[in-house]
Design a protein around this motif. Sequence first.
Motif, short mmCIF file in Angstrom:
data_model
loop_
_atom_site.label_atom_id
_atom_site.label_comp_id
_atom_site.label_asym_id
_atom_site.label_seq_id
_atom_site.Cartn_x
_atom_site.Cartn_y
_atom_site.Cartn_z
N GLN A 55 41.80 -58.45 85.90
CA GLN A 55 42.47 -57.30 86.02
C GLN A 55 41.59 -56.11 85.84
O GLN A 55 41.72 -55.17 86.47
CB GLN A 55 43.52 -57.41 85.38
CG GLN A 55 44.54 -56.21 85.34
CD GLN A 55 45.49 -56.34 86.56
OE1 GLN A 55 45.27 -57.14 87.28
NE2 GLN A 55 46.17 -55.27 86.83
N LEU A 56 40.66 -55.91 84.83
CA LEU A 56 39.65 -54.97 84.69
C LEU A 56 38.99 -54.74 86.02
O LEU A 56 38.82 -53.82 86.41
CB LEU A 56 38.92 -55.43 83.53
CG LEU A 56 39.27 -55.37 82.03
CD1 LEU A 56 38.54 -55.87 81.03
CD2 LEU A 56 39.94 -54.16 81.85
N ALA A 57 38.54 -55.93 86.80
CA ALA A 57 37.71 -55.52 87.86
C ALA A 57 38.81 -55.00 88.95
O ALA A 57 38.17 -53.87 89.60
CB ALA A 57 37.15 -56.73 88.30
N LEU A 58 39.93 -55.34 88.99
CA LEU A 58 40.78 -54.67 90.04
C LEU A 58 41.17 -53.38 89.70
O LEU A 58 41.15 -52.25 90.47
CB LEU A 58 42.20 -55.39 89.78
CG LEU A 58 43.37 -55.02 90.95
CD1 LEU A 58 42.89 -54.85 92.28
CD2 LEU A 58 44.44 -55.56 90.55
N LYS A 102 51.19 -49.38 91.66
CA LYS A 102 52.11 -50.52 91.99
C LYS A 102 51.34 -52.07 92.19
O LYS A 102 51.60 -52.96 91.83
CB LYS A 102 52.90 -50.26 93.13
CG LYS A 102 54.08 -49.32 92.78
CD LYS A 102 54.85 -48.90 94.13
CE LYS A 102 55.53 -49.78 94.78
NZ LYS A 102 56.41 -49.44 95.90
N GLN A 103 50.25 -51.63 93.11
CA GLN A 103 49.48 -52.94 93.38
C GLN A 103 48.96 -53.41 92.13
O GLN A 103 48.50 -54.79 92.19
CB GLN A 103 48.53 -52.57 94.57
CG GLN A 103 47.46 -53.53 94.88
CD GLN A 103 46.02 -53.00 95.91
OE1 GLN A 103 46.18 -51.98 96.17
NE2 GLN A 103 45.12 -53.72 95.83
N ALA A 104 48.25 -52.83 91.27
CA ALA A 104 47.44 -53.12 90.20
C ALA A 104 48.61 -53.92 89.11
O ALA A 104 48.24 -55.12 88.62
CB ALA A 104 47.09 -51.93 89.32
N LEU A 105 49.98 -53.32 89.06
CA LEU A 105 50.81 -54.31 88.16
C LEU A 105 51.15 -55.70 88.97
O LEU A 105 51.24 -56.41 88.21
CB LEU A 105 52.03 -53.42 88.07
CG LEU A 105 52.07 -52.68 86.56
CD1 LEU A 105 50.92 -51.54 86.47
CD2 LEU A 105 53.41 -51.99 86.28
N GLN A 109 40.50 -47.54 90.74
CA GLN A 109 40.26 -46.35 90.11
C GLN A 109 39.15 -45.51 91.09
O GLN A 109 39.28 -44.37 91.12
CB GLN A 109 39.85 -46.47 88.84
CG GLN A 109 39.94 -45.35 87.92
CD GLN A 109 41.36 -44.84 87.66
OE1 GLN A 109 42.31 -44.36 88.53
NE2 GLN A 109 41.86 -44.68 86.25
N ARG A 110 38.38 -46.34 91.47
CA ARG A 110 37.36 -45.67 92.20
C ARG A 110 37.89 -45.18 93.52
O ARG A 110 37.83 -43.89 94.02
CB ARG A 110 36.28 -46.62 92.95
CG ARG A 110 35.38 -47.18 91.87
CD ARG A 110 34.13 -48.06 92.52
NE ARG A 110 33.19 -47.09 93.17
CZ ARG A 110 32.86 -47.57 94.37
NH1 ARG A 110 33.27 -48.64 94.90
NH2 ARG A 110 31.74 -46.62 95.07
N GLU A 111 38.92 -45.85 94.22
CA GLU A 111 39.60 -45.27 95.36
C GLU A 111 40.63 -44.17 94.99
O GLU A 111 40.68 -43.10 95.63
CB GLU A 111 40.69 -46.54 95.73
CG GLU A 111 41.55 -46.15 97.15
CD GLU A 111 42.25 -47.18 97.80
OE1 GLU A 111 43.27 -46.72 98.81
OE2 GLU A 111 42.04 -48.29 97.25
N ALA A 112 41.21 -44.31 93.86
CA ALA A 112 41.96 -43.03 93.27
C ALA A 112 41.08 -41.68 93.15
O ALA A 112 41.39 -40.70 93.34
CB ALA A 112 42.72 -43.23 91.90
N LEU A 163 49.54 -41.80 96.59
CA LEU A 163 48.40 -42.54 96.73
C LEU A 163 48.23 -43.48 95.44
O LEU A 163 48.14 -44.73 95.23
CB LEU A 163 47.08 -42.09 97.11
CG LEU A 163 46.00 -42.85 97.19
CD1 LEU A 163 46.08 -44.20 98.03
CD2 LEU A 163 44.50 -42.24 97.58
N ALA A 164 48.11 -42.79 94.40
CA ALA A 164 48.00 -43.22 92.99
C ALA A 164 49.25 -44.08 92.68
O ALA A 164 49.32 -45.05 91.88
CB ALA A 164 47.82 -42.21 91.77
#
Length: 263
Positions: free
Chosen positions: A228-231, A214-217, A236-239, A208-209
């Motif tokens: 990007q900071l908001a994303l 991958k989504q973040a990058l 990170q909350r989901e992780a 999952l992480a």
Amino acid sequence: MSLTTLRVTTDGPVATVMLARPDKLNALNATKHAELRDVLARFAEDDAVKVVVLTGEGRAFSSGQDLTEDLPRDEKGRVDLGPPLARDYNPLVLRLANYPKLTIAALNGPAVGASMNIALACDIVVAARSAYLQEAFSRIALVPDAGGTWILPRLVGPKRALALMLTAEQVSAEDAKAMGLVFKVFDDATFREDVAVFAAALARGPALAYRLTKQALAQSLSNDLEAQLALEAELQREAGFSRDFMEGIRAFREKRAPAFEGR
């Protein structure tokens, strides 16, 4: 689907998809593309598979498009390369770029033309020491495709990418590593074993992480810093809500290796 151009094996959570036309240096044709679509779709839905390795049989990863294949023609009888790109290459590159599992391109030998760009669309590229990469399109008076004009300049910069495309020079595995195109180079004699060990180690990780990373990058390529900071905070909350995070904390406190579940 009965496979004629691929050999597919699984070893626990690692699936290996081998391009299997060694007599043609694993050249890509419509049949191979159709089989790749089917296999990738199947593994995307298979919870037991954590990592997909794409490699080649024989002495090449792939020589690129099979130029002996009957290609479509327009109303004037000219070869029309637009339809194969729209039907086969573009969906494959998009599929790899957005794939829910980790993908490793394991270059057992040369990756030439479109196959170089397909390899670069995977998450991680590793190579045998004798392998090389080559944007060979200019040698037959074509423009790089399969995402090459988008992916390569983002990895090596526009000037170097343009030079590699215009000159069609071969890039050795070691030089590709220095450029950031290849993550690891393994000796030819132990390549298959080294890839298997590398893939298995990743498969034991937090799936999952990995997916969220991958989504973040991917989104960072179009986001400004604030977005990007908001994303990052959202992902990170989901992780942080995951069972894997709790297991990671427990393992850290207990000084043992974590046993991640991917959720």
